[in-house]
Write a protein that holds these residues in place. Structure first.
Motif, PDB file in Angstrom:
ATOM      1  N   MET A  83     -30.028 -21.341 -31.912  1.00 42.62           N
ATOM      2  CA  MET A  83     -30.759 -20.832 -31.860  1.00 42.62           C
ATOM      3  C   MET A  83     -32.110 -21.009 -32.243  1.00 42.62           C
ATOM      4  SD  MET A  83     -31.321 -19.415 -28.369  1.00 42.62           S
ATOM      5  CE  MET A  83     -29.814 -18.917 -27.344  1.00 42.62           C
ATOM      6  N   ALA A  84     -32.221 -21.532 -33.885  1.00 40.86           N
ATOM      7  CA  ALA A  84     -33.227 -21.497 -34.990  1.00 40.86           C
ATOM      8  C   ALA A  84     -33.089 -22.828 -34.852  1.00 40.86           C
ATOM      9  CB  ALA A  84     -32.323 -20.892 -36.424  1.00 40.86           C
ATOM     10  N   ASP A  85     -32.924 -23.731 -35.040  1.00 40.80           N
ATOM     11  CA  ASP A  85     -33.287 -25.044 -35.202  1.00 40.80           C
ATOM     12  C   ASP A  85     -33.594 -25.701 -33.901  1.00 40.80           C
ATOM     13  OD1 ASP A  85     -31.145 -25.086 -37.234  1.00 40.80           O
ATOM     14  OD2 ASP A  85     -29.361 -26.289 -36.310  1.00 40.80           O
ATOM     15  N   LYS A  86     -33.492 -25.053 -32.420  1.00 40.17           N
ATOM     16  CA  LYS A  86     -34.137 -25.845 -31.483  1.00 40.17           C
ATOM     17  C   LYS A  86     -35.433 -24.624 -31.308  1.00 40.17           C
ATOM     18  CE  LYS A  86     -31.509 -28.446 -28.635  1.00 40.17           C
ATOM     19  NZ  LYS A  86     -32.029 -29.322 -28.551  1.00 40.17           N
ATOM     20  N   GLY A  87     -35.882 -24.008 -31.882  1.00 32.78           N
ATOM     21  CA  GLY A  87     -37.230 -23.438 -32.260  1.00 32.78           C
ATOM     22  C   GLY A  87     -36.886 -21.879 -30.950  1.00 32.78           C
ATOM     23  N   VAL A  88     -35.483 -21.439 -30.780  1.00 30.66           N
ATOM     24  CA  VAL A  88     -36.153 -20.572 -30.126  1.00 30.66           C
ATOM     25  C   VAL A  88     -36.299 -19.081 -30.660  1.00 30.66           C
ATOM     26  CG1 VAL A  88     -34.455 -18.941 -28.781  1.00 30.66           C
ATOM     27  CG2 VAL A  88     -33.800 -21.940 -28.042  1.00 30.66           C
ATOM     28  N   VAL A  89     -35.795 -18.863 -31.793  1.00 32.02           N
ATOM     29  CA  VAL A  89     -36.016 -18.072 -32.968  1.00 32.02           C
ATOM     30  C   VAL A  89     -36.527 -18.519 -33.931  1.00 32.02           C
ATOM     31  CG1 VAL A  89     -33.857 -16.160 -31.392  1.00 32.02           C
ATOM     32  CG2 VAL A  89     -33.394 -17.953 -33.608  1.00 32.02           C
ATOM     33  N   LYS A  90     -37.245 -17.625 -35.047  1.00 28.44           N
ATOM     34  CA  LYS A  90     -37.405 -17.533 -36.409  1.00 28.44           C
ATOM     35  C   LYS A  90     -36.569 -17.689 -37.139  1.00 28.44           C
ATOM     36  CE  LYS A  90     -41.302 -17.240 -39.438  1.00 28.44           C
ATOM     37  NZ  LYS A  90     -43.179 -16.329 -39.029  1.00 28.44           N
ATOM     38  N   SER A  91     -35.321 -17.646 -37.043  1.00 28.61           N
ATOM     39  CA  SER A  91     -34.193 -16.728 -38.110  1.00 28.61           C
ATOM     40  C   SER A  91     -32.550 -16.568 -37.519  1.00 28.61           C
ATOM     41  CB  SER A  91     -34.749 -16.538 -39.233  1.00 28.61           C
ATOM     42  OG  SER A  91     -34.097 -14.882 -38.754  1.00 28.61           O
ATOM     43  N   SER A  92     -32.251 -17.661 -37.902  1.00 27.84           N
ATOM     44  CA  SER A  92     -30.323 -17.612 -37.597  1.00 27.84           C
ATOM     45  C   SER A  92     -30.381 -15.985 -37.169  1.00 27.84           C
ATOM     46  CB  SER A  92     -30.007 -18.133 -37.922  1.00 27.84           C
ATOM     47  OG  SER A  92     -29.567 -17.907 -39.488  1.00 27.84           O
ATOM     48  N   GLY A  93     -30.499 -14.805 -38.098  1.00 26.06           N
ATOM     49  CA  GLY A  93     -30.431 -14.213 -38.813  1.00 26.06           C
ATOM     50  C   GLY A  93     -31.288 -13.137 -37.236  1.00 26.06           C
ATOM     51  N   ALA A  94     -32.394 -13.013 -36.747  1.00 22.22           N
ATOM     52  CA  ALA A  94     -32.651 -12.762 -36.253  1.00 22.22           C
ATOM     53  C   ALA A  94     -31.773 -12.552 -34.483  1.00 22.22           C
ATOM     54  CB  ALA A  94     -34.278 -12.982 -36.027  1.00 22.22           C
ATOM     55  N   PHE A  95     -31.475 -12.980 -34.426  1.00 21.34           N
ATOM     56  CA  PHE A  95     -30.367 -14.058 -33.139  1.00 21.34           C
ATOM     57  C   PHE A  95     -29.223 -13.476 -33.847  1.00 21.34           C
ATOM     58  CE2 PHE A  95     -26.881 -15.675 -30.655  1.00 21.34           C
ATOM     59  CZ  PHE A  95     -27.802 -15.313 -29.749  1.00 21.34           C
ATOM     60  N   TYR A  96     -28.414 -12.829 -35.208  1.00 19.67           N
ATOM     61  CA  TYR A  96     -27.692 -13.120 -34.343  1.00 19.67           C
ATOM     62  C   TYR A  96     -27.401 -11.088 -35.018  1.00 19.67           C
ATOM     63  CZ  TYR A  96     -22.927 -11.839 -37.609  1.00 19.67           C
ATOM     64  OH  TYR A  96     -21.872 -11.372 -37.855  1.00 19.67           O
ATOM     65  N   GLU A  97     -28.284 -10.820 -36.082  1.00 22.89           N
ATOM     66  CA  GLU A  97     -27.887  -9.184 -35.474  1.00 22.89           C
ATOM     67  C   GLU A  97     -28.269  -8.677 -34.475  1.00 22.89           C
ATOM     68  OE1 GLU A  97     -30.670  -7.686 -37.586  1.00 22.89           O
ATOM     69  OE2 GLU A  97     -31.096  -7.893 -40.436  1.00 22.89           O
ATOM     70  N   ALA A  98     -29.200  -9.105 -33.599  1.00 25.38           N
ATOM     71  CA  ALA A  98     -29.253  -9.051 -31.923  1.00 25.38           C
ATOM     72  C   ALA A  98     -27.978  -8.855 -31.218  1.00 25.38           C
ATOM     73  CB  ALA A  98     -30.506  -9.330 -31.060  1.00 25.38           C
ATOM     74  N   ALA A  99     -27.105 -10.203 -31.663  1.00 26.07           N
ATOM     75  CA  ALA A  99     -26.064 -10.811 -31.227  1.00 26.07           C
ATOM     76  C   ALA A  99     -24.880  -9.616 -30.796  1.00 26.07           C
ATOM     77  CB  ALA A  99     -25.717 -12.611 -31.360  1.00 26.07           C
ATOM     78  N   VAL A 100     -25.199  -8.956 -31.916  1.00 24.61           N
ATOM     79  CA  VAL A 100     -23.242  -8.589 -32.673  1.00 24.61           C
ATOM     80  C   VAL A 100     -23.640  -6.888 -31.706  1.00 24.61           C
ATOM     81  CG1 VAL A 100     -23.300  -9.856 -34.642  1.00 24.61           C
ATOM     82  CG2 VAL A 100     -24.712  -7.750 -34.928  1.00 24.61           C
ATOM     83  N   ARG A 101     -24.799  -6.743 -31.651  1.00 27.20           N
ATOM     84  CA  ARG A 101     -25.068  -5.239 -30.921  1.00 27.20           C
ATOM     85  C   ARG A 101     -25.264  -5.456 -29.735  1.00 27.20           C
ATOM     86  NH1 ARG A 101     -29.749  -4.690 -34.806  1.00 27.20           N
ATOM     87  NH2 ARG A 101     -30.482  -5.550 -33.116  1.00 27.20           N
ATOM     88  N   ASN A 102     -24.512  -6.355 -29.085  1.00 30.82           N
ATOM     89  CA  ASN A 102     -24.327  -7.321 -27.663  1.00 30.82           C
ATOM     90  C   ASN A 102     -22.909  -7.226 -27.434  1.00 30.82           C
ATOM     91  OD1 ASN A 102     -24.572  -8.093 -24.380  1.00 30.82           O
ATOM     92  ND2 ASN A 102     -27.017  -7.964 -25.458  1.00 30.82           N
TER      93      ASN A 102
END
Length: 494
Positions: free
Chosen positions: A179-198
């Motif tokens: 996600m971060a590499d494709k520019g979807v999110v600014k950092s991998s951590g931003a996605f990861y923190e939300a993903a682990v709660r889903n």
């Protein structure tokens, strides 16, 4: 003790008189003579032995030695002169005396320089360690502050859709990095923190997904599970052909494989959707077979296909597959052909000749006929009919091969349709069609790779429930055809 000192003093005076006797003239002429007689002499008993003092309470006291005689002023001057004469000059030999000084000075200089160099190296090493320590402390502080502030995240409006691929076995960490590499999110951590709660992350499927770029981590996770997120996922039913066809009774269009791929290639919705078209795929499918990924076992036959637009028939398998919708039409087809070849080969296609006597490509053609002619429970028997008729050099006479080139298709065919000469019409020729006529399922492939044993040469479906009768007697076969007519399954809509 008193007698001992008395005798020693007497002996000293006698020795002194003999050693320092001089006449008055001598004393008078040496006006500058420095009288040393005032110095208390060191006494020593002459003839000392242990036997003489044995038993004395002072027998452990060491004997006294007489002090060396003092030299006169002329004698001292003479000695100084001799030392000056013996002293080497600056340009003299370095082999003795003070001549060794320069050598000792160079050695001392080298040692001093070495000590100075070691001290300098220690200072440099200490400086490097100090810089590393400061850097490590700074990095640790930056990481600590980052944890306190949370990972970097977008805060502005979302951007255009970006397509990301989730591979089989990807973890949440790997998906976050994609996600971060494709520019979807600014950092991998931003996605990861939300993903682990889903909890839905545990059920995410491999494939391609269209997610708005510049999304917050939580928004990207939500978008991943939206109904329109999955792209490039095509479902090809078994027995489907490359091109569209129409039903002879209802005139309804039956979408071909190219149409299915075109629909699955769309990224976005409405007027903003970007899709590969049916016509682009049809044109790309008639291109160079090598560039299209045709496997080696089919390459020569594909190059010899009588209709280039049909050369990929059967080489795109039935089932569910994923492709990159942002790729060119040629690359999309190449990806699907390659995936299908892997699937066919895994079923045992390359080893099937020992059971059916056919080449891999002919096995694929025959499996496409099985797919169009039989229900799953009858596939291995239909496969045996094909093998037996080919061995007897008897026409296959399959209506499915007649329908293949028709604009409108139905189960029943007319005498006019069956009489048409085409590279696929098995009523008009002996042997297999020039190419497959559909996308065979893996069940049809396995049936053709290992046909059921039996003597059958004929079969016909006698009702709309799919009941199929097999025989090796032609007269019995004609009676079975009559049953089919009576059930209405062979009625034509034309």
């Amino acid at each position: 003790m008193t007698d001992r000192w008395t005798r020693a003093e007497e002996r000293y005076r006698q020795n002194a008189e003999r050693r320092y006797r001089r006449d008055d003239l001598d004393w008078s002429e040496a006006d500058d003579y420095e009288d040393d007689t005032t110095v208390i002499p060191r006494y020593e008993d002459e003839g000392y032995d242990d036997a003489h003092y044995e038993g004395d309470e002072y027998d452990d006291e060491p004997p006294l030695a007489p002090e060396p005689p003092r030299r006169s002023a002329p004698q001292r001057a003479e000695r100084v002169g001799r030392r000056a004469a013996e002293k080497p000059t600056r340009g003299g030999s370095r082999s003795g005396g003070r001549g060794q000084r320069p050598k000792r000075s160079r050695m001392a200089s080298r040692k001093a320089a070495e000590r100075k160099r070691r001290r300098r190296n220690l200072f440099v090493i200490a400086g490097v360690f100090a810089v590393l320590f400061v850097g490590a402390v700074g990095f640790a502080g930056w990481k600590f502050l980052g944890k306190l502030n949370g990972p970097e995240d977008f805060s502005g409006p979302q951007g255009p859709l970006a397509v990301i691929q989730i591979k089989s076995g990807d973890t949440s960490t790997q998906i976050a990095q994609t996600m971060a590499d494709k520019g979807v999110v600014k950092s991998s951590g931003a996605f990861y923190e939300a993903a682990v709660r889903n909890t839905n992350m545990n059920s995410i499927q491999p494939g391609y997904y269209a997610i708005p770029s510049h999304s917050k981590g939580s928004e990207a996770v939500t978008a991943l599970f939206s109904k329109d997120a999955r792209v490039g996922n095509v479902v090809i039913s078994e027995g489907r052909q490359l091109h569209d066809s129409n039903d002879a009774s209802t005139n309804a269009r039956k979408d071909g494989i190219y149409r299915k791929i075109a629909d699955a290639s769309c990224v976005g919705t409405g007027a903003a959707a970007k899709c590969v078209t049916y016509e682009q795929l049809d044109q790309a499918g008639a291109g160079d077979p090598v560039a299209l990924g045709v496997p080696a076992w089919a390459l020569d036959r594909v190059k010899a296909a009588p209709d280039r637009s049909r050369q990929l028939e059967g080489l795109i398998a039935g089932g569910t597959m994923d492709f990159d919708p942002t790729a060119s039409p040629l690359d999309i087809l190449k990806q699907l052909v390659s995936l299908s070849a892997q699937s066919y080969e895994a079923s045992g296609l390359l080893q099937s000749g020992s059971a059916n006597g056919l080449s891999p490509y002919d096995t694929l053609i025959a499996a496409s006929l099985v797919e169009r002619e039989a229900l799953p429970q009858d596939m291995s028997k239909v496969a045996r009919v094909i093998v037996n008729r080919l061995a007897a050099k008897q026409k296959l006479e399959f209506d499915s091969t007649v329908n293949y080139t028709l604009a409108q298709t139905e189960v029943a065919t007319t005498d006019s349709d069956r009489s048409r000469q085409t590279p696929w019409n098995t009523y008009a020729m002996v042997g297999l069609p020039a190419t497959p006529i559909s996308a065979p399922s893996l069940d049809a492939m396995r049936a053709m790779e290992n046909p059921a044993p039996g003597p059958w040469l004929y079969f016909v479906t006698v009702d709309k429930q799919g009941t199929t009768l097999f025989t090796d007697d032609y007269k019995e076969h004609l009676r079975n055809i009559e049953k089919a007519r009576q059930s209405g399954i062979l009625d034509s809509g034309r």
